[in-house]
Write a protein that holds these residues in place. Sequence first.
Motif, PDB file in Angstrom:
ATOM      1  N   ASN A   8       0.827  -1.214   0.000  1.00 28.04           N
ATOM      2  CA  ASN A   8       0.000   0.000   0.000  1.00 28.04           C
ATOM      3  C   ASN A   8       0.857   1.257   0.000  1.00 28.04           C
ATOM      4  N   GLU A   9       1.992   1.221   0.674  1.00 25.69           N
ATOM      5  CA  GLU A   9       2.892   2.370   0.673  1.00 25.69           C
ATOM      6  C   GLU A   9       3.453   2.616  -0.722  1.00 25.69           C
ATOM      7  N   ILE A  10       3.856   1.547  -1.414  1.00 26.93           N
ATOM      8  CA  ILE A  10       4.382   1.686  -2.777  1.00 26.93           C
ATOM      9  C   ILE A  10       3.282   2.138  -3.726  1.00 26.93           C
ATOM     10  N   ALA A  11       2.074   1.589  -3.562  1.00 28.76           N
ATOM     11  CA  ALA A  11       0.955   1.998  -4.415  1.00 28.76           C
ATOM     12  C   ALA A  11       0.664   3.485  -4.264  1.00 28.76           C
ATOM     13  N   LYS A  12       0.835   4.004  -3.052  1.00 28.72           N
ATOM     14  CA  LYS A  12       0.619   5.436  -2.825  1.00 28.72           C
ATOM     15  C   LYS A  12       1.677   6.263  -3.570  1.00 28.72           C
ATOM     16  N   LYS A  13       2.938   5.767  -3.587  1.00 29.01           N
ATOM     17  CA  LYS A  13       4.000   6.471  -4.315  1.00 29.01           C
ATOM     18  C   LYS A  13       3.712   6.473  -5.817  1.00 29.01           C
ATOM     19  N   ILE A  14       3.199   5.344  -6.323  1.00 29.43           N
ATOM     20  CA  ILE A  14       2.866   5.292  -7.745  1.00 29.43           C
ATOM     21  C   ILE A  14       1.754   6.287  -8.072  1.00 29.43           C
ATOM     22  N   ALA A  15       0.752   6.369  -7.208  1.00 29.15           N
ATOM     23  CA  ALA A  15      -0.337   7.327  -7.423  1.00 29.15           C
ATOM     24  C   ALA A  15       0.183   8.757  -7.392  1.00 29.15           C
ATOM     25  N   ASP A  16       1.183   9.032  -6.527  1.00 29.32           N
ATOM     26  CA  ASP A  16       1.780  10.370  -6.492  1.00 29.32           C
ATOM     27  C   ASP A  16       2.407  10.731  -7.837  1.00 29.32           C
ATOM     28  N   GLY A  17       2.951   9.708  -8.528  1.00 27.93           N
ATOM     29  CA  GLY A  17       3.603   9.974  -9.807  1.00 27.93           C
ATOM     30  C   GLY A  17       2.652  10.347 -10.913  1.00 27.93           C
ATOM     31  N   TYR A  18       1.362  10.097 -10.724  1.00 28.37           N
ATOM     32  CA  TYR A  18       0.363  10.424 -11.745  1.00 28.37           C
ATOM     33  C   TYR A  18      -0.328  11.754 -11.479  1.00 28.37           C
ATOM     34  N   VAL A  19       0.073  12.462 -10.446  1.00 33.47           N
ATOM     35  CA  VAL A  19      -0.571  13.741 -10.130  1.00 33.47           C
ATOM     36  C   VAL A  19      -0.342  14.733 -11.267  1.00 33.47           C
ATOM     37  N   ASN A  20      -1.263  15.657 -11.430  1.00 33.14           N
ATOM     38  CA  ASN A  20      -1.221  16.636 -12.522  1.00 33.14           C
ATOM     39  C   ASN A  20       0.117  17.380 -12.567  1.00 33.14           C
ATOM     40  N   TRP A  21       0.521  17.701 -13.805  1.00 27.39           N
ATOM     41  CA  TRP A  21       1.736  18.471 -14.073  1.00 27.39           C
ATOM     42  C   TRP A  21       3.012  17.719 -13.708  1.00 27.39           C
ATOM     43  N   LYS A  22       2.953  16.388 -13.675  1.00 28.21           N
ATOM     44  CA  LYS A  22       4.165  15.587 -13.520  1.00 28.21           C
ATOM     45  C   LYS A  22       4.379  14.817 -14.818  1.00 28.21           C
ATOM     46  N   PRO A  23       5.168  15.371 -15.722  1.00 31.08           N
ATOM     47  CA  PRO A  23       5.273  14.774 -17.061  1.00 31.08           C
ATOM     48  C   PRO A  23       6.170  13.528 -17.088  1.00 31.08           C
ATOM     49  N   ASP A  24       5.797  12.605 -17.969  1.00 28.96           N
ATOM     50  CA  ASP A  24       6.639  11.447 -18.274  1.00 28.96           C
ATOM     51  C   ASP A  24       7.430  11.761 -19.533  1.00 28.96           C
ATOM     52  N   VAL A  25       8.690  11.395 -19.543  1.00 34.35           N
ATOM     53  CA  VAL A  25       9.580  11.685 -20.668  1.00 34.35           C
ATOM     54  C   VAL A  25      10.073  10.375 -21.248  1.00 34.35           C
ATOM     55  N   ALA A  26      10.033  10.262 -22.584  1.00 29.70           N
ATOM     56  CA  ALA A  26      10.486   9.050 -23.247  1.00 29.70           C
ATOM     57  C   ALA A  26      11.233   9.417 -24.522  1.00 29.70           C
ATOM     58  N   LEU A  27      12.164   8.562 -24.913  1.00 28.80           N
ATOM     59  CA  LEU A  27      12.950   8.742 -26.133  1.00 28.80           C
ATOM     60  C   LEU A  27      12.543   7.661 -27.127  1.00 28.80           C
ATOM     61  N   GLN A  28      12.360   8.073 -28.403  1.00 25.07           N
ATOM     62  CA  GLN A  28      12.026   7.112 -29.447  1.00 25.07           C
ATOM     63  C   GLN A  28      12.940   7.331 -30.646  1.00 25.07           C
ATOM     64  N   ILE A  29      13.564   6.242 -31.073  1.00 31.03           N
ATOM     65  CA  ILE A  29      14.418   6.256 -32.257  1.00 31.03           C
ATOM     66  C   ILE A  29      13.769   5.348 -33.292  1.00 31.03           C
ATOM     67  N   THR A  30      13.554   5.908 -34.500  1.00 32.03           N
ATOM     68  CA  THR A  30      12.851   5.166 -35.539  1.00 32.03           C
ATOM     69  C   THR A  30      13.684   5.158 -36.815  1.00 32.03           C
ATOM     70  N   GLY A  31      13.812   3.987 -37.412  1.00 34.70           N
ATOM     71  CA  GLY A  31      14.471   3.847 -38.710  1.00 34.70           C
ATOM     72  C   GLY A  31      13.545   3.100 -39.651  1.00 34.70           C
ATOM     73  N   GLY A  32      13.502   3.555 -40.936  1.00 39.28           N
ATOM     74  CA  GLY A  32      12.573   2.922 -41.857  1.00 39.28           C
ATOM     75  C   GLY A  32      13.090   2.895 -43.280  1.00 39.28           C
ATOM     76  N   TYR A  33      12.467   2.074 -44.078  1.00 35.61           N
ATOM     77  CA  TYR A  33      12.787   1.971 -45.505  1.00 35.61           C
ATOM     78  C   TYR A  33      11.492   1.659 -46.232  1.00 35.61           C
ATOM     79  N   GLY A  34      11.338   2.297 -47.395  1.00 36.75           N
ATOM     80  CA  GLY A  34      10.185   2.008 -48.227  1.00 36.75           C
ATOM     81  C   GLY A  34      10.591   1.991 -49.687  1.00 36.75           C
ATOM     82  N   GLY A  35      10.268   0.929 -50.395  1.00 37.39           N
ATOM     83  CA  GLY A  35      10.654   0.846 -51.805  1.00 37.39           C
ATOM     84  C   GLY A  35      10.008  -0.336 -52.480  1.00 37.39           C
ATOM     85  N   SER A  36      10.347  -0.476 -53.763  1.00 35.60           N
ATOM     86  CA  SER A  36       9.733  -1.534 -54.552  1.00 35.60           C
ATOM     87  C   SER A  36      10.398  -2.888 -54.325  1.00 35.60           C
TER      88      SER A  36
END
Length: 438
Positions: A261-289
């Motif tokens: 329950n203590e850990i669950a409360k900490k997780i809920a704190d992380g979802y409070v408004n104005w607490k942004p999550d940051v993630a990095l995405q690297i994408t590589g692609g190819y399109g052809g015949s």
Amino acid sequence: MLQSNPDLLKLQQEYERALLDQKDAKAGRGPTVDLQITGTYMVKPPVEALYLNVDEILNSIQWPSGVRPASSGQHVKIYDGMENTLYNFQLSVTQPIFTWGKLSNAEKLYTQIAIIKQIQVDSEIQKLDTELETRLISLFYLNQIMKVLEEEKQYVERLVRTSEDAEKTGMLLHQDVVEAKIQAKELEIAQEDVSEQINNQLLELSRTTGIENLTFENCSFSVDEQAFERILLWDRQQTEELALSGNQLSIKMLTNLQQVNEIAKKIADGYVNWKPDVALQITGGYGGSRFPFAEPNWLLKDDYTANITIGIKTTVWDGGKRLNDVSRKMSERVTADINTLDARSSIKKNLSAEWNTADVCRMKIEYQNLKIEAAASRIKQNETLFNSGYGSETDLLSAKMDKCNQEIEKIKQQLSFAAACMTIKYLAGNNSAERGCY
């Protein structure tokens, strides 16, 4: 029992699922790699071959007078058109960078849940071990009662025959004969009741152990009654401290629930408004015949893409739902604290009640020993009178039946005494309890 008990097997499967949840939570902290491949065959490509009229080119040029070439009507292909096949490949890697501890706390949360599930398995094994031992002890004493009832049955049947003979000679009233038959019927009912109890114990043992068609003859055991006496010699204060300590499985499980329950409360704190999550995405692609590197001049066509993206996501306002969730987790944590205190109080109360029950049963056993001794003395006295011709066989049989009844009552008290001692051992966590009671 460890291999076949359905309740234990269910808990073990829950533990296995909890370990998988723990692995999922751990994997959530690492990158996610997605690969998407599509292939298309076009019966009629949207872009066909392109041709250029040579005359149009010649006409667009300002030629000197007399030099203008003649029209040829020739067409030159400048593009072969799209091929019938089209392939697209895309590989993306997404890595969370900062989540206000939600991912790390989720891993801790599922780790604690896995620990709780393991404690539940251990607790179930402990409970089943005590249940198995208690049922075997019950079978032992029920069998003793059945033996005494068989002995008493002989006296009752003799009493009925003697009463009927005495009625014929006018020595007894018909009412005395009826009362003797009532005693015989009561004994028959008692035997049936004990037989049903034995059968129920065997059925429960069969379910607990997974042994089918279990009979009393399959059970080879004996009871060490001195082991129960030694339990009463335990230091009661130390036993209570042991039952309420953190090593006791039920207390340990509630303590871990508090941490969950203590850990669950900490997780809920992380979802409070104005607490942004940051993630990095690297994408590589190819399109052809054609497949990569198989297409002619693939490098010059520049059909490859590579992108690096930083994503930020946060809840600006949700009507207070996130804040309510934090308050809800705080309430659950308080409830877990209350449950722990209540469990300690309940264990303490039950332990005290079982000590009292054991003490009372032991006194009743001593009391029954005195009554059995008195009944044996009356039997001896009635035998002397009967042999001398001054007493009746009816009085002698009644005395023997009374002794049997006192012995049955003693066995019942011994069973209650054993059950109380086994409960004390279970509440103490079986850590300091004596083994080998059966």
